[in-house]
Design a protein around this motif. Structure first.
Motif, PDB file in Angstrom:
ATOM      1  N   GLN A  24      32.711 -40.304 -59.546  1.00 27.96           N
ATOM      2  CA  GLN A  24      33.679 -41.311 -59.109  1.00 27.96           C
ATOM      3  C   GLN A  24      34.756 -41.586 -60.156  1.00 27.96           C
ATOM      4  OE1 GLN A  24      31.455 -44.733 -57.709  1.00 27.96           O
ATOM      5  NE2 GLN A  24      30.697 -43.625 -55.929  1.00 27.96           N
ATOM      6  N   ARG A  25      35.018 -40.591 -60.986  1.00 24.12           N
ATOM      7  CA  ARG A  25      36.115 -40.684 -61.956  1.00 24.12           C
ATOM      8  C   ARG A  25      37.249 -39.807 -61.427  1.00 24.12           C
ATOM      9  NH1 ARG A  25      33.271 -39.671 -67.761  1.00 24.12           N
ATOM     10  NH2 ARG A  25      35.468 -39.720 -68.409  1.00 24.12           N
ATOM     11  N   TRP A  26      37.888 -40.317 -60.362  1.00 28.69           N
ATOM     12  CA  TRP A  26      38.831 -39.516 -59.596  1.00 28.69           C
ATOM     13  C   TRP A  26      40.057 -39.118 -60.419  1.00 28.69           C
ATOM     14  CZ3 TRP A  26      36.627 -44.007 -57.342  1.00 28.69           C
ATOM     15  CH2 TRP A  26      35.591 -43.729 -56.438  1.00 28.69           C
ATOM     16  N   ALA A  27      40.605 -40.037 -61.187  1.00 30.70           N
ATOM     17  CA  ALA A  27      41.788 -39.709 -61.989  1.00 30.70           C
ATOM     18  C   ALA A  27      41.473 -38.626 -63.016  1.00 30.70           C
ATOM     19  CB  ALA A  27      42.317 -40.966 -62.673  1.00 30.70           C
ATOM     20  N   ASP A  28      40.301 -38.732 -63.645  1.00 33.42           N
ATOM     21  CA  ASP A  28      39.900 -37.704 -64.609  1.00 33.42           C
ATOM     22  C   ASP A  28      39.714 -36.346 -63.922  1.00 33.42           C
ATOM     23  OD1 ASP A  28      39.923 -39.432 -66.778  1.00 33.42           O
ATOM     24  OD2 ASP A  28      37.826 -40.023 -66.499  1.00 33.42           O
ATOM     25  N   GLY A  29      39.201 -36.375 -62.719  1.00 31.81           N
ATOM     26  CA  GLY A  29      39.026 -35.144 -61.973  1.00 31.81           C
ATOM     27  C   GLY A  29      40.348 -34.470 -61.667  1.00 31.81           C
ATOM     28  N   LEU A  30      41.321 -35.265 -61.251  1.00 31.86           N
ATOM     29  CA  LEU A  30      42.656 -34.712 -60.981  1.00 31.86           C
ATOM     30  C   LEU A  30      43.274 -34.148 -62.254  1.00 31.86           C
ATOM     31  CD1 LEU A  30      44.001 -37.531 -58.621  1.00 31.86           C
ATOM     32  CD2 LEU A  30      43.598 -35.141 -57.967  1.00 31.86           C
ATOM     33  N   GLU A  31      43.144 -34.878 -63.341  1.00 31.56           N
ATOM     34  CA  GLU A  31      43.741 -34.424 -64.600  1.00 31.56           C
ATOM     35  C   GLU A  31      43.098 -33.123 -65.077  1.00 31.56           C
ATOM     36  OE1 GLU A  31      44.426 -35.911 -69.218  1.00 31.56           O
ATOM     37  OE2 GLU A  31      43.294 -37.159 -67.817  1.00 31.56           O
ATOM     38  N   ALA A  32      41.784 -33.018 -64.976  1.00 37.10           N
ATOM     39  CA  ALA A  32      41.102 -31.801 -65.425  1.00 37.10           C
ATOM     40  C   ALA A  32      41.567 -30.595 -64.623  1.00 37.10           C
ATOM     41  CB  ALA A  32      39.590 -31.977 -65.300  1.00 37.10           C
ATOM     42  N   ALA A  33      41.666 -30.750 -63.307  1.00 37.10           N
ATOM     43  CA  ALA A  33      42.112 -29.633 -62.471  1.00 37.10           C
ATOM     44  C   ALA A  33      43.560 -29.260 -62.783  1.00 37.10           C
ATOM     45  CB  ALA A  33      41.967 -29.998 -61.001  1.00 37.10           C
ATOM     46  N   GLU A  34      44.397 -30.267 -62.995  1.00 39.93           N
ATOM     47  CA  GLU A  34      45.810 -29.985 -63.291  1.00 39.93           C
ATOM     48  C   GLU A  34      45.969 -29.279 -64.639  1.00 39.93           C
ATOM     49  OE1 GLU A  34      47.323 -33.897 -62.900  1.00 39.93           O
ATOM     50  OE2 GLU A  34      47.385 -33.825 -60.690  1.00 39.93           O
ATOM     51  N   ARG A  35      45.156 -29.638 -65.611  1.00 36.08           N
ATOM     52  CA  ARG A  35      45.192 -28.934 -66.898  1.00 36.08           C
ATOM     53  C   ARG A  35      44.817 -27.471 -66.724  1.00 36.08           C
ATOM     54  NH1 ARG A  35      41.223 -31.989 -70.565  1.00 36.08           N
ATOM     55  NH2 ARG A  35      41.648 -30.219 -71.975  1.00 36.08           N
ATOM     56  N   GLY A  36      43.798 -27.228 -65.904  1.00 37.10           N
ATOM     57  CA  GLY A  36      43.408 -25.850 -65.652  1.00 37.10           C
ATOM     58  C   GLY A  36      44.486 -25.067 -64.931  1.00 37.10           C
ATOM     59  N   LEU A  37      45.136 -25.699 -63.958  1.00 35.83           N
ATOM     60  CA  LEU A  37      46.180 -25.015 -63.206  1.00 35.83           C
ATOM     61  C   LEU A  37      47.403 -24.722 -64.067  1.00 35.83           C
ATOM     62  CD1 LEU A  37      45.924 -26.960 -59.835  1.00 35.83           C
ATOM     63  CD2 LEU A  37      45.398 -24.542 -60.192  1.00 35.83           C
ATOM     64  N   SER A  38      47.609 -25.531 -65.108  1.00 39.99           N
ATOM     65  CA  SER A  38      48.721 -25.248 -66.018  1.00 39.99           C
ATOM     66  C   SER A  38      48.473 -23.971 -66.824  1.00 39.99           C
ATOM     67  CB  SER A  38      48.945 -26.429 -66.969  1.00 39.99           C
ATOM     68  OG  SER A  38      47.869 -26.538 -67.904  1.00 39.99           O
ATOM     69  N   ILE A  39      47.214 -23.576 -66.932  1.00 43.02           N
ATOM     70  CA  ILE A  39      46.860 -22.334 -67.619  1.00 43.02           C
ATOM     71  C   ILE A  39      46.921 -21.164 -66.648  1.00 43.02           C
ATOM     72  CG2 ILE A  39      45.013 -21.116 -68.854  1.00 43.02           C
ATOM     73  CD1 ILE A  39      44.042 -23.913 -69.775  1.00 43.02           C
ATOM     74  N   SER A  40      46.366 -21.350 -65.449  1.00 42.84           N
ATOM     75  CA  SER A  40      46.368 -20.298 -64.437  1.00 42.84           C
ATOM     76  C   SER A  40      46.256 -20.920 -63.053  1.00 42.84           C
ATOM     77  CB  SER A  40      45.214 -19.313 -64.644  1.00 42.84           C
ATOM     78  OG  SER A  40      45.137 -18.393 -63.575  1.00 42.84           O
ATOM     79  N   GLY A  41      47.195 -20.561 -62.191  1.00 43.67           N
ATOM     80  CA  GLY A  41      47.138 -21.029 -60.812  1.00 43.67           C
ATOM     81  C   GLY A  41      46.478 -20.037 -59.882  1.00 43.67           C
ATOM     82  N   ASP A  42      45.946 -18.966 -60.458  1.00 45.66           N
ATOM     83  CA  ASP A  42      45.404 -17.883 -59.643  1.00 45.66           C
ATOM     84  C   ASP A  42      43.889 -17.815 -59.663  1.00 45.66           C
ATOM     85  OD1 ASP A  42      47.965 -17.104 -58.957  1.00 45.66           O
ATOM     86  OD2 ASP A  42      48.133 -15.696 -60.631  1.00 45.66           O
ATOM     87  N   ASP A  43      43.242 -18.931 -59.910  1.00 47.25           N
ATOM     88  CA  ASP A  43      41.785 -18.985 -59.881  1.00 47.25           C
ATOM     89  C   ASP A  43      41.359 -19.705 -58.602  1.00 47.25           C
ATOM     90  OD1 ASP A  43      39.177 -18.761 -61.774  1.00 47.25           O
ATOM     91  OD2 ASP A  43      39.102 -20.592 -60.575  1.00 47.25           O
ATOM     92  N   ALA A  44      40.601 -19.008 -57.743  1.00 52.05           N
ATOM     93  CA  ALA A  44      40.222 -19.577 -56.450  1.00 52.05           C
ATOM     94  C   ALA A  44      39.359 -20.816 -56.609  1.00 52.05           C
ATOM     95  CB  ALA A  44      39.493 -18.524 -55.616  1.00 52.05           C
ATOM     96  N   ASP A  45      38.384 -20.772 -57.526  1.00 54.55           N
ATOM     97  CA  ASP A  45      37.493 -21.916 -57.715  1.00 54.55           C
ATOM     98  C   ASP A  45      38.252 -23.138 -58.213  1.00 54.55           C
ATOM     99  OD1 ASP A  45      35.258 -20.540 -56.866  1.00 54.55           O
ATOM    100  OD2 ASP A  45      34.698 -19.886 -58.873  1.00 54.55           O
ATOM    101  N   LEU A  46      39.242 -22.928 -59.071  1.00 52.15           N
ATOM    102  CA  LEU A  46      40.012 -24.050 -59.596  1.00 52.15           C
ATOM    103  C   LEU A  46      40.875 -24.672 -58.502  1.00 52.15           C
ATOM    104  CD1 LEU A  46      40.831 -25.812 -61.943  1.00 52.15           C
ATOM    105  CD2 LEU A  46      42.499 -24.070 -62.617  1.00 52.15           C
ATOM    106  N   ASN A  47      41.495 -23.858 -57.662  1.00 51.63           N
ATOM    107  CA  ASN A  47      42.264 -24.400 -56.540  1.00 51.63           C
ATOM    108  C   ASN A  47      41.359 -25.168 -55.581  1.00 51.63           C
ATOM    109  OD1 ASN A  47      45.323 -23.501 -56.217  1.00 51.63           O
ATOM    110  ND2 ASN A  47      44.244 -21.857 -57.294  1.00 51.63           N
ATOM    111  N   ARG A  48      40.176 -24.652 -55.368  1.00 48.98           N
ATOM    112  CA  ARG A  48      39.225 -25.346 -54.506  1.00 48.98           C
ATOM    113  C   ARG A  48      38.803 -26.679 -55.127  1.00 48.98           C
ATOM    114  NH1 ARG A  48      32.997 -23.506 -53.606  1.00 48.98           N
ATOM    115  NH2 ARG A  48      32.457 -24.928 -51.886  1.00 48.98           N
ATOM    116  N   ALA A  49      38.551 -26.690 -56.421  1.00 45.76           N
ATOM    117  CA  ALA A  49      38.154 -27.928 -57.098  1.00 45.76           C
ATOM    118  C   ALA A  49      39.287 -28.955 -57.074  1.00 45.76           C
ATOM    119  CB  ALA A  49      37.742 -27.626 -58.531  1.00 45.76           C
ATOM    120  N   TYR A  50      40.522 -28.493 -57.239  1.00 48.98           N
ATOM    121  CA  TYR A  50      41.668 -29.416 -57.190  1.00 48.98           C
ATOM    122  C   TYR A  50      41.803 -30.012 -55.789  1.00 48.98           C
ATOM    123  CZ  TYR A  50      46.331 -31.279 -58.232  1.00 48.98           C
ATOM    124  OH  TYR A  50      47.420 -32.099 -58.429  1.00 48.98           O
ATOM    125  N   ALA A  51      41.583 -29.190 -54.760  1.00 48.47           N
ATOM    126  CA  ALA A  51      41.611 -29.705 -53.391  1.00 48.47           C
ATOM    127  C   ALA A  51      40.533 -30.768 -53.191  1.00 48.47           C
ATOM    128  CB  ALA A  51      41.415 -28.555 -52.404  1.00 48.47           C
TER     129      ALA A  51
END
Length: 404
Positions: free
Chosen positions: A178-205
């Motif tokens: 239930q740390r939603w803001a932290d979850g969004l930030e973690a996914a966005e940091r990962g996407l800034s490194i690579s937007g081509d990871d399927a698991d990361l896009n799924r986690a961000y969704a």
């Protein structure tokens, strides 16, 4: 003039050099076979096979097994991928890449405890191997322990802040805590490194859905499917979001697509049953629920939905059978719902005694579970109906007078 032919000789005479070569090969084979009697080993067999033009079936190398397992993993065949990786690890037990790949497959197979053990094995081999941290964090997350996963994932990122799978796991663990803001930030940091990871896009969704950003979640699930088109869990999640947005036809199209990939997928059949029931196409809904139960008769949710459709159509013999199957395969979710409706189905098919017993047991269960008023009302109405129905009252089986 008649020519006499000696048929003991070949019609075409072999050239002399070919005869000599044949004699030499035959002599060599004879010599080697003689040696094999004295020295029986694989080396002699290989020489004989080579001279004779034969070759043994090669044993796949661990690298080849791992490559085949990777292809199966991305195609969604986790069982066969796990078997191949087990063989590769048996030959190379200290290979971190194989251990990590094996752990990822085990998580997909709901064997998170085994994946966790492999994560420990990786860190035992190399305490700074980020794959061990990633595997342990993922195992904790998918086994419902996000609080344990978060510090492990953060420790792994300290070792390698560009290891994208850790961001996907961390985002999901934060959301599950239930740390939603932290979850969004973690996914966005990962996407800034690579937007081509399927698991990361799924986690961000997943993180976006947790805060109601369904449009963005749909976009990233679509991207995840583009990157990994045969991975069915992402298809189910996207279809669920379509339903949440009342995009029913989009959901239907996606479930149909799942069945094109996996024609016997009982889960997709069940979802189609629910969608068609939602939009009022009950005949099609019933057909898909029947197909779902045929392909997976042990699924209590499918049995429940099928029974409800039969019950709605007053086909009580069939609803009784389906509710009974629901109870037999119940995983704890349908005990009350299937039990009291099974009692009503027995009553409507003329078996008042069993109907009364099931409803009376259901009333006790409903009160113990503090069930909602609608459920309690349905059970009480059923008991009242049986008690007041003259066809249910005879000397052999008269229901006990109901007392509050």
């Amino acid at each position: 003039m008649k020519i006499s032919r000696d048929y003991t000789q070949p019609f075409f005479r072999q050239p002399k050099r070919h005869r000599v070569r044949s004699i030499l090969i035959a002599s060599l084979l004879g010599l080697l076979l003689g040696l094999a009697v004295v020295w029986q080993g694989d080396a002699v067999d290989r020489i004989i096979q080579t001279v004779a033009g034969l070759s043994a079936t090669p044993t796949p190398q661990p690298r080849e097994l791992a490559a085949r397992a990777s292809a199966l993993f991305h195609a969604g065949d986790f069982t066969d991928a796990e078997a191949l990786l087990s063989r590769a690890i048996a030959d190379r037990p200290g290979e971190i890449a194989y251990l990590y790949a094996h752990g990822r497959v085990l998580i997909e197979l709901d064997r998170a405890d085994e994946a966790l053990a492999l994560g420990d094995a990786i860190t035992d081999i190399d305490a700074r191997a980020v794959q061990g941290y990633a595997l342990k964090a993922a195992a904790h997350t998918w086994s419902g322990q996000p609080g344990a996963a978060i510090p492990i994932a953060l420790s792994g990122l300290e070792l390698n802040p560009r290891f994208v799978p850790l961001y996907a796991t961390l985002a999901r663990a934060y959301v599950n805590s239930q740390r939603w803001a932290d979850g969004l930030e973690a996914a966005e940091r990962g996407l800034s490194i690579s937007g081509d990871d399927a698991d990361l896009n799924r986690a961000y969704a997943y993180a976006l859905s947790s805060v109601g950003e369904y449009s963005g979640a749909i976009t990233h699930l679509q991207r995840a499917i583009e990157l990994r088109p045969a991975y069915l869990p992402t298809h189910f999640e996207l279809a669920g979001l379509y339903l949440a947005q009342d995009e029913d036809q989009s959901a239907i199209d996606l479930y149909d697509h799942i069945l094109a990939i996996d024609p016997r997928n009982a889960g997709a059949m069940l979802r189609l049953c629910l969608v068609y029931r939602k939009i009022g196409e009950f005949a099609r809904a019933l057909g898909f629920c029947e197909d779902s139960v045929t392909n997976d008769p042990s699924a209590p949710d499918a049995q429940f939905q099928l029974a409800m459709l039969y019950y709605r159509e007053r086909r009580f013999e069939r609803s009784r059978a389906a509710f009974q199957q629901c109870l037999e395969h119940d995983d704890g979710r349908y005990n009350l719902s299937c039990r009291y409706r099974l009692g009503l189905s027995h009553y409507y098919t003329g078996d008042c005694t069993i109907g009364w017993t099931l409803l009376r047991d259901s009333l006790d269960l409903a009160r113990a579970e503090a069930a909602d008023e609608t459920t309690l009302s349905n059970i009480l109405q059923g008991l009242d109906a049986i008690e007041s129905d003259p066809t249910c009252i005879d000397d052999a089986a008269q229901p006990v007078s109901f007392q509050d």
